[in-house]
Design a protein around this motif. Structure first.
Motif, PDB file in Angstrom:
ATOM      1  N   UNK A  92     -29.660   0.116   2.170  1.00 16.80           N
ATOM      2  CA  UNK A  92     -29.006  -0.672   2.406  1.00 16.80           C
ATOM      3  C   UNK A  92     -27.864  -0.183   2.802  1.00 16.80           C
ATOM      4  N   UNK A  93     -27.111   0.152   1.739  1.00 16.16           N
ATOM      5  CA  UNK A  93     -25.659   0.787   1.745  1.00 16.16           C
ATOM      6  C   UNK A  93     -25.606   1.869   3.293  1.00 16.16           C
ATOM      7  N   UNK A  94     -26.195   2.882   3.170  1.00 14.99           N
ATOM      8  CA  UNK A  94     -25.970   3.424   4.412  1.00 14.99           C
ATOM      9  C   UNK A  94     -26.457   2.811   5.709  1.00 14.99           C
ATOM     10  N   UNK A  95     -26.520   1.805   5.949  1.00 17.54           N
ATOM     11  CA  UNK A  95     -26.918   0.320   7.163  1.00 17.54           C
ATOM     12  C   UNK A  95     -25.705   0.238   6.682  1.00 17.54           C
ATOM     13  N   UNK A  96     -24.476  -0.754   6.140  1.00 20.08           N
ATOM     14  CA  UNK A  96     -23.840  -0.935   5.583  1.00 20.08           C
ATOM     15  C   UNK A  96     -22.311  -0.669   6.212  1.00 20.08           C
ATOM     16  N   UNK A 154     -20.400  11.455   6.117  1.00 21.61           N
ATOM     17  CA  UNK A 154     -20.526  11.622   5.193  1.00 21.61           C
ATOM     18  C   UNK A 154     -21.005  10.936   3.516  1.00 21.61           C
ATOM     19  N   UNK A 155     -20.278   9.630   4.312  1.00 24.36           N
ATOM     20  CA  UNK A 155     -20.508   8.677   3.027  1.00 24.36           C
ATOM     21  C   UNK A 155     -22.132   8.297   3.618  1.00 24.36           C
ATOM     22  N   UNK A 156     -22.392   8.020   4.530  1.00 25.84           N
ATOM     23  CA  UNK A 156     -23.468   7.418   5.354  1.00 25.84           C
ATOM     24  C   UNK A 156     -24.784   8.456   4.893  1.00 25.84           C
ATOM     25  N   UNK A 170     -22.941   2.602   8.057  1.00 24.19           N
ATOM     26  CA  UNK A 170     -22.820   2.298   9.614  1.00 24.19           C
ATOM     27  C   UNK A 170     -21.917   1.391  10.168  1.00 24.19           C
ATOM     28  N   UNK A 171     -22.234   0.273   9.618  1.00 30.28           N
ATOM     29  CA  UNK A 171     -21.833  -1.879   9.944  1.00 30.28           C
ATOM     30  C   UNK A 171     -19.772  -1.084  10.288  1.00 30.28           C
ATOM     31  N   UNK A 172     -20.191  -0.872   8.962  1.00 27.93           N
ATOM     32  CA  UNK A 172     -18.189  -1.089   8.519  1.00 27.93           C
ATOM     33  C   UNK A 172     -17.269   0.221   8.849  1.00 27.93           C
ATOM     34  N   UNK A 188     -24.557   6.231  16.712  1.00 31.55           N
ATOM     35  CA  UNK A 188     -24.840   4.768  15.846  1.00 31.55           C
ATOM     36  C   UNK A 188     -26.231   4.848  16.135  1.00 31.55           C
ATOM     37  N   UNK A 189     -26.147   4.132  17.022  1.00 28.65           N
ATOM     38  CA  UNK A 189     -27.530   2.928  17.418  1.00 28.65           C
ATOM     39  C   UNK A 189     -28.933   3.636  17.202  1.00 28.65           C
TER      40      UNK A 189
END
Length: 456
Positions: A406-410, A419-421, A412-414, A191-192
């Motif tokens: 932005x959506x990919x980062x969001x 798959x969504x990323x 990951x954060x939640x 993730x990091x």
């Protein structure tokens, strides 16, 4: 567009000049040109190597039209990637048109607007971003604008897009492989590391998007209105900046009753200047129309040059100018500083961050005005060597790609699944491909080249 058709057009301005160039491009360009061009060395164009020239004469059937030079470019080493012949003839309007007619009679078809550059794009000689920069080079009105457009034409922006796209493709491939082949010894996605990569791409996209305003300033200039009450020296300032007597200047107040416009270049900044009628209360019907036009033009300006007369007292008309300026980027010009002052300068300094003293009549203070414009419009650090985006197509696609990141980062954060990323990353990649033209519809391509001139 039929790529098997050989096309031709005049590639220089359609006006009398010392020289005109007629460009012919297509599989049959060299053979076709051979039918109308006779080299003085008696060598045929078909026998010539690429990047070579021959002096000769152009004929329409048996009629000699002009003496000219034929330059041969062989595919794929030409502007369009096709066989190309360029006929350089004398620049008379009539003789150029006659030679073009002879080329058509020999079998070429008229080129559409931008068709040569369109063929260069479709033949892989340049991507869509680089193709768009060609028109930016042609329409440039300053040295800085040309440098910036040439920088894009040389691939500076495309290389940045390609690097980001490659980074995302590698991450998408890793994510897909890790998800699809769990039994294989594929390194786990961290993730990091993924967040760090996506954030770096987002930062670069943000930087590119921020360049849009600078790109528009370089390309289109700043819509600038010269405003003030009557007889403060607006028209004198207009003429000073334009370099000639564009506006009528007299000692009679209210000489300018309509909007006078001119584009000028000051230290590589293009100003689209509008000299307006003096704003004041008047009972004259014609003058009132001019004042209303001035107010409307002022409200739509990107920059105001508010002119005040140092030799006269500050009054209600000056207050009205300050009020009309409002939040529009503005520079207060204290004109006629060579005369004895009767003006309350403090009244102006309270409302403007940029205040300069000038004598437009004596051409004093222009350098100070240029520096104030740079500060006021935040273009002091404008660097034409940076990669700039120039048009809404590029800006819109870049912003869409940023939204995907932005959506990919969001996600990951939640804590959503990879798959969504991956979906968001792949969507960003698709926008990059549309930017460069790797994946683009015919409609988009036609729209890009629609505004090109015929012959380019």
């Amino acid at each position: 567009m039929n790529h098997n058709i050989t096309i031709a057009a005049i590639s220089t301005a359609k006006a009398s000049a010392g020289l005109s160039v007629i460009r012919i491009s297509g599989d049959d360009a060299i053979t076709l040109a051979d039918n109308i061009f006779k080299a003085k060395s008696n060598i045929s164009l078909s026998q010539m190597k690429g990047y070579t020239c021959a002096l000769g004469e152009v004929y329409s059937y048996d009629e000699k039209l002009d003496e000219c030079i034929a330059t041969v470019f062989r595919a794929p080493h030409s502007y369009t990637g096709e066989n190309v012949v360029e006929l350089s003839c004398h620049g008379g309007v009539y003789v150029t048109a006659r030679i073009l007619r002879a080329v058509y009679d020999a079998g070429a078809q008229p080129a559409e607007a931008g068709e040569f550059t369109k063929r260069a794009f479709l033949n892989g000689k340049m991507d869509l971003i680089e193709a768009e920069s060609v028109m930016d080079i042609i329409s440039s009105r300053s040295k800085a604008s040309v440098r910036a457009a040439l920088n894009v034409k040389d691939g500076a922006l495309s290389k940045r897009i390609e690097k980001m796209k490659s980074t995302l493709m590698n991450k998408a491939a890793h994510l897909n492989a890790w998800a699809d082949y769990p039994e294989e010894d594929i390194p786990e996605v961290e993730d990091i590391e993924l967040i760090s990569t996506l954030q770096a791409v987002k930062n670069e996209l943000d930087e590119i998007i921020q360049s849009y305003d600078n790109g528009r300033i370089l390309k289109d200039g700043i819509d600038t209105v010269i405003a003030g009450k009557p007889n403060v020296g607006k028209s004198t300032l207009m003429n000073l900046l334009a370099g000639y007597d564009k506006s009528i200047v007299t000692s009679v107040a209210g000489t300018t009753r309509d909007i006078v416009e001119e584009s000028v270049t000051l230290d590589d900044i293009v100003l689209n200047l509008s000299d307006t009628a003096g704003i004041h209360k008047t009972g004259d019907e014609i003058e009132s129309i001019g004042v209303e036009k001035a107010r409307n033009k002022l409200s739509a300006a990107s920059l105001l040059l508010c002119v005040f007369d140092m030799s006269r007292e500050f009054d209600d008309d000056d207050k009205d100018i300050i009020k009309l300026a409002g939040d529009i980027p503005s520079i207060a010009i204290l004109n006629k500083c060579d005369l004895k002052s009767a003006f309350d300068v403090q009244q102006v300094k309270e409302h403007f961050t940029e205040v300069i003293c000038m004598s437009a009549k004596n051409a004093d203070g222009v350098k100070e005005l240029v520096q104030a414009i740079k500060r006021c419009c935040a273009v002091g650090d404008l660097n034409s060597n940076h990669t700039l985006i120039y048009n809404e197509r590029q800006r819109t696609l870049t912003m869409k790609a940023t939204t995907c990141i932005d959506e990919a980062l969001q996600a990951l954060h939640i804590g959503m699944t990879f798959d969504a990323v991956t979906v968001s990353i792949e969507e960003a990649i698709s926008y990059f491909c549309e930017l460069t033209g790797e994946r683009v519809t015919d409609e988009v391509v036609d729209r890009v080249f629609h505004n090109f001139c015929v012959g380019k």
